[in-house]
Design an enzyme around this catalytic site. Structure first.
Site, mmCIF file in Angstrom:
data_model
loop_
_atom_site.group_PDB
_atom_site.id
_atom_site.type_symbol
_atom_site.label_atom_id
_atom_site.label_comp_id
_atom_site.label_asym_id
_atom_site.label_seq_id
_atom_site.Cartn_x
_atom_site.Cartn_y
_atom_site.Cartn_z
ATOM 1 N N SER A 180 51.440 34.713 44.655
ATOM 2 C CA SER A 180 50.309 35.397 45.259
ATOM 3 C C SER A 180 50.744 36.651 46.018
ATOM 4 O O SER A 180 51.443 37.505 45.476
ATOM 5 C CB SER A 180 49.556 34.407 46.153
ATOM 6 O OG SER A 180 48.308 34.903 46.531
ATOM 7 N N ASP A 183 42.137 33.874 37.864
ATOM 8 C CA ASP A 183 42.621 32.533 38.198
ATOM 9 C C ASP A 183 41.785 31.861 39.284
ATOM 10 O O ASP A 183 42.205 30.890 39.895
ATOM 11 C CB ASP A 183 44.104 32.575 38.609
ATOM 12 C CG ASP A 183 44.364 33.365 39.895
ATOM 13 O OD1 ASP A 183 43.402 33.651 40.633
ATOM 14 O OD2 ASP A 183 45.533 33.697 40.161
ATOM 15 N N HIS A 234 44.456 29.415 40.916
ATOM 16 C CA HIS A 234 45.440 30.231 41.626
ATOM 17 C C HIS A 234 46.583 29.407 42.222
ATOM 18 O O HIS A 234 47.761 29.655 41.935
ATOM 19 C CB HIS A 234 44.707 31.004 42.721
ATOM 20 C CG HIS A 234 45.554 31.960 43.476
ATOM 21 N ND1 HIS A 234 45.981 33.158 42.952
ATOM 22 C CD2 HIS A 234 46.059 31.909 44.742
ATOM 23 C CE1 HIS A 234 46.702 33.809 43.846
ATOM 24 N NE2 HIS A 234 46.765 33.072 44.934
#
Length: 419
Positions: free
Chosen positions: A203, A370, A398
């Site tokens: 991320s 995602d 995610h």
């Protein structure tokens, strides 16, 4: 924020469509290139100490004043009591000082990130609730293939409220992290016979690590970095970044009112990094992302949007500290890259308000991604960087890109390619 990124993500059923499973056997330490893991937003522990300079808004918030370090994030049990949430928000708040052009803690609030160099800080950000973690699953899988914490595997947690700024703008906390990360990469290589390091990020850790790489000379990158493996990286912000500046972010804690943390979230330097980029490689300036009765806002209208939501004080730092980094094409990191992205999950792409009131509850239109990172952002570096490999993982959310068994198999396989 990782994040989770600063978003509460509702997990979707996993329907992974990927390569057939393969056996991932443990390797001897001398066969492994060392790895450094950089987590995403709000993934690692953050400690705080309240000094005599701290002026609490209530007696409750000052109860720990002068009593040493304690865990501010994550303390699941404390935040279950609504009376503790205002204190948490107050102590998580940062302040942008226009005179010095930098971000700081609230006076009297000192913070530290424990366990730098180890994966311990983000295996369990709340040690009392070991089920409230997803990075631990990745660490466990890496251990199964032979990696050992502090020997061949290292962690780089950070104060996720802060990031870095372009040249000419100070960023005391963010710059200190990049220096520490650089030193950790060098140490990991030195402890492993000079072998170069594979850096794996999740991320928001991806863009932050990218900033380290592009700020180093080619000789350093060639010597110390074997491969860069960003997973679920938002290279050009996310549409949900516009949402959380209005709705707040509860860090994925369903019992916490996100609006109670709105001011604290807005104050963080990170919040502006998450805004969608107007770069032609990402969202551009023609596509409306927020729609109201009388006005549409594209990624090119973010400054106007900040004013409209009553956050006009952010326009200056956004234009001077964020746009120079993400407003155009991202420079190549100068090392081999495997970009692992999630696809096939509904991801907020457009926010539609029934009128002009931006405090009203909007409807959302989903696109691909995602669940957090829009596909346009995940693919912003496609066809722009050399020695680049793209791996798409279908129908995995995610956070599950580093937690779901089948997705992890793909991630581990890509890491092993460096060996």
């Amino acid at each position: 924020m990782a994040i989770p990124l600063p978003i509460l993500v509702q997990l979707l059923p996993l329907l992974l469509v990927a390569a057939a499973p393969c056996s991932l056997e443990a390797a001897a330490p001398h066969q492994l290139h060392p790895i450094v893991l950089v987590p995403g937003y709000a993934t690692n522990e953050l400690d705080v100490r309240l000094t005599e300079l701290y002026r609490p808004s209530s007696p409750r918030c000052g109860e720990r004043k002068g009593k040493g370090w304690f865990r501010l994030y994550l303390n699941y049990s404390a935040l279950q009591d609504p009376a503790n949430v205002p204190c948490f928000a107050e102590q998580m708040t940062s302040v942008y000082d226009t005179a010095s052009d930098d971000y700081f803690n609230v006076p009297g609030v000192e913070t530290r990130v424990p366990f730098f160099g180890s994966t311990q800080a983000f295996r369990y950000p709340d040690p009392d609730r070991k089920n409230f973690s997803y990075m631990n699953t990745l660490v466990e899988r890496l251990e199964k293939v032979g990696y050992r914490d502090g020997e061949t595997m290292f962690g780089a947690p950070y104060d996720f409220r802060y990031v870095v700024a372009p040249a000419g703008h100070p960023s005391r906390v963010g710059d200190a992290f990049l220096r520490a990360l650089k030193g950790l990469v060098e140490r990991a290589s030195r402890l492993n016979g000079g072998r170069p390091v594979t850096i794996i990020t999740h991320s928001a850790g991806g863009p932050l690590t990218h900033q380290l790489l592009i700020r180093q000379p080619p000789a350093w990158r060639q010597r110390f970095v074997r491969r860069f493996v960003p997973v679920a990286a938002p290279w050009g912000g996310i549409v949900l970044g516009m949402v959380t500046l209005v709705s707040g972010n509860n860090y994925g804690l369903p019992f916490v009112d996100a609006r109670a943390l709105l001011a604290a979230g807005r104050s963080q330097q990170t919040s502006l990094w998450l805004l969608p980029s107007p770069s032609p490689a990402v969202f551009g300036t023609a596509q409306p992302l927020v729609i109201t009765k009388s006005r549409n806002y594209s990624a090119g209208d973010v400054a106007d949007y900040l004013v409209a939501i009553g956050f006009g004080e952010a326009v200056g730092p956004y234009e001077s500290r964020v746009l120079p980094l993400f407003g155009g094409y991202l420079p190549p990191p100068g090392v081999p890259v495997t970009n692992i992205v999630g696809v096939g999950v509904g991801t907020t792409e457009r926010i539609v308000y029934p009128g002009d009131d931006l405090d009203a509850t909007p409807a959302t239109v989903a696109g691909d991604g995602d669940g957090v990172v829009n596909l346009a952002s995940a693919l912003a570096v496609e066809n722009k960087w050399k020695d680049y490999r793209l791996v798409k993982v279908s129908n995995v959310t995610h956070n599950d890109l580093v937690a779901d068994d089948q997705a992890l198999e793909i991630v581990i396989r890509e890491i092993q390619r460096a060996n």
